[in-house]
Design a protein around this motif. Structure first.
Motif, PDB file in Angstrom:
ATOM      1  N   TYR A  29       0.832  -1.198   0.000  1.00 15.79           N
ATOM      2  CA  TYR A  29       0.000   0.000   0.000  1.00 15.79           C
ATOM      3  C   TYR A  29       0.873   1.257   0.000  1.00 15.79           C
ATOM      4  N   HIS A  30       1.866   1.294   0.858  1.00 15.59           N
ATOM      5  CA  HIS A  30       2.707   2.481   0.963  1.00 15.59           C
ATOM      6  C   HIS A  30       3.664   2.639  -0.216  1.00 15.59           C
ATOM      7  N   SER A  31       3.956   1.574  -0.930  1.00 12.61           N
ATOM      8  CA  SER A  31       4.793   1.729  -2.122  1.00 12.61           C
ATOM      9  C   SER A  31       4.026   2.385  -3.260  1.00 12.61           C
ATOM     10  N   VAL A  32       2.707   2.344  -3.212  1.00 18.30           N
ATOM     11  CA  VAL A  32       1.897   3.004  -4.233  1.00 18.30           C
ATOM     12  C   VAL A  32       1.397   4.361  -3.749  1.00 18.30           C
ATOM     13  N   HIS A  33       0.828   4.413  -2.550  1.00 19.33           N
ATOM     14  CA  HIS A  33       0.159   5.612  -2.063  1.00 19.33           C
ATOM     15  C   HIS A  33       0.987   6.415  -1.058  1.00 19.33           C
ATOM     16  N   GLY A  34       2.147   5.972  -0.704  1.00 16.09           N
ATOM     17  CA  GLY A  34       2.937   6.644   0.324  1.00 16.09           C
ATOM     18  C   GLY A  34       3.572   7.932  -0.158  1.00 16.09           C
ATOM     19  N   GLU A  35       4.301   8.577   0.735  1.00 14.87           N
ATOM     20  CA  GLU A  35       4.944   9.853   0.442  1.00 14.87           C
ATOM     21  C   GLU A  35       5.975   9.724  -0.680  1.00 14.87           C
ATOM     22  N   TYR A  36       6.618   8.591  -0.802  1.00 13.57           N
ATOM     23  CA  TYR A  36       7.608   8.352  -1.847  1.00 13.57           C
ATOM     24  C   TYR A  36       7.149   7.257  -2.802  1.00 13.57           C
ATOM     25  N   GLY A  37       5.857   7.038  -2.904  1.00 11.29           N
ATOM     26  CA  GLY A  37       5.302   5.961  -3.721  1.00 11.29           C
ATOM     27  C   GLY A  37       5.199   6.330  -5.188  1.00 11.29           C
ATOM     28  N   LEU A  38       4.523   5.467  -5.930  1.00  9.82           N
ATOM     29  CA  LEU A  38       4.404   5.647  -7.374  1.00  9.82           C
ATOM     30  C   LEU A  38       3.563   6.870  -7.742  1.00  9.82           C
ATOM     31  N   ILE A  39       2.508   7.118  -7.010  1.00  7.02           N
ATOM     32  CA  ILE A  39       1.661   8.282  -7.309  1.00  7.02           C
ATOM     33  C   ILE A  39       2.423   9.573  -7.037  1.00  7.02           C
ATOM     34  N   ALA A  40       3.189   9.605  -5.961  1.00 12.28           N
ATOM     35  CA  ALA A  40       3.997  10.792  -5.661  1.00 12.28           C
ATOM     36  C   ALA A  40       5.065  10.998  -6.733  1.00 12.28           C
ATOM     37  N   ALA A  41       5.608   9.924  -7.281  1.00 14.29           N
ATOM     38  CA  ALA A  41       6.614  10.046  -8.338  1.00 14.29           C
ATOM     39  C   ALA A  41       5.994  10.640  -9.603  1.00 14.29           C
ATOM     40  N   GLN A  42       4.755  10.260  -9.912  1.00 17.36           N
ATOM     41  CA  GLN A  42       4.083  10.837 -11.079  1.00 17.36           C
ATOM     42  C   GLN A  42       3.834  12.327 -10.886  1.00 17.36           C
ATOM     43  N   ARG A  43       3.395  12.725  -9.701  1.00 19.33           N
ATOM     44  CA  ARG A  43       3.186  14.142  -9.417  1.00 19.33           C
ATOM     45  C   ARG A  43       4.500  14.914  -9.528  1.00 19.33           C
ATOM     46  N   PHE A  44       5.583  14.315  -9.045  1.00 17.75           N
ATOM     47  CA  PHE A  44       6.895  14.945  -9.126  1.00 17.75           C
ATOM     48  C   PHE A  44       7.298  15.167 -10.581  1.00 17.75           C
ATOM     49  N   GLU A  45       7.058  14.195 -11.441  1.00 14.30           N
ATOM     50  CA  GLU A  45       7.406  14.329 -12.858  1.00 14.30           C
ATOM     51  C   GLU A  45       6.588  15.437 -13.516  1.00 14.30           C
ATOM     52  N   GLN A  46       5.304  15.549 -13.173  1.00 11.44           N
ATOM     53  CA  GLN A  46       4.482  16.619 -13.730  1.00 11.44           C
ATOM     54  C   GLN A  46       5.021  17.986 -13.322  1.00 11.44           C
ATOM     55  N   VAL A  47       5.359  18.135 -12.070  1.00 13.80           N
ATOM     56  CA  VAL A  47       5.907  19.407 -11.589  1.00 13.80           C
ATOM     57  C   VAL A  47       7.241  19.693 -12.263  1.00 13.80           C
ATOM     58  N   ARG A  48       8.044  18.669 -12.460  1.00 15.56           N
ATOM     59  CA  ARG A  48       9.348  18.845 -13.104  1.00 15.56           C
ATOM     60  C   ARG A  48       9.183  19.333 -14.550  1.00 15.56           C
ATOM     61  N   PHE A  49       8.229  18.753 -15.284  1.00 15.72           N
ATOM     62  CA  PHE A  49       7.997  19.190 -16.664  1.00 15.72           C
ATOM     63  C   PHE A  49       7.492  20.631 -16.705  1.00 15.72           C
ATOM     64  N   GLU A  50       6.619  21.001 -15.782  1.00 13.60           N
ATOM     65  CA  GLU A  50       6.128  22.379 -15.723  1.00 13.60           C
ATOM     66  C   GLU A  50       7.269  23.349 -15.433  1.00 13.60           C
TER      67      GLU A  50
END
Length: 106
Positions: A29-50
């Motif tokens: 659960y935490h590897s997907v929804h955690g602070e450093y999980g997959l969803i957080a990595a996707q948000r990080f990539e979006q912010v990086r592209f912006e």
């Protein structure tokens, strides 16, 4: 005291698998929804592209400003550039001129 007729429990065999499933569920659960999980990595990539897009715009603006400064520096004063900047800053034009303002900050 153990006797010969001790009844064996069948629930003892389920403890280790239950604990294992609980640990795997928690970490899964935490590897997907955690602070450093997959969803957080996707948000990080979006912010990086912006931010990269914003940086490209700022670099373009800086290069245009550097070009203007170079044209107006002491070593290479160009009369047209000084005249253009003075007219832009003072908002002055002659009656027979057509003025098209192109902001330098764009």
């Amino acid at each position: 005291m153990w006797t010969r007729y001790h009844k064996k429990r069948k629930t003892g065999r389920l403890i280790l698998p239950a604990v294992t499933i609980a640990f795997l569920g928690y970490f899964g659960y935490h590897s997907v929804h955690g602070e450093y999980g997959l969803i957080a990595a996707q948000r990080f990539e979006q912010v990086r592209f912006e931010r990269e897009r914003e940086l490209a715009g700022l670099v373009k603006k800086r290069k245009s400003l550097e070009t203007q400064v170079q044209l107006m520096s002491d070593g290479s004063l160009e009369r047209d550039m000084i005249d253009e900047e003075a007219r832009y800053q003072l908002n002055v034009s002659r009656p027979d001129e057509i003025v098209i303002f192109n902001s330098y900050m764009d």
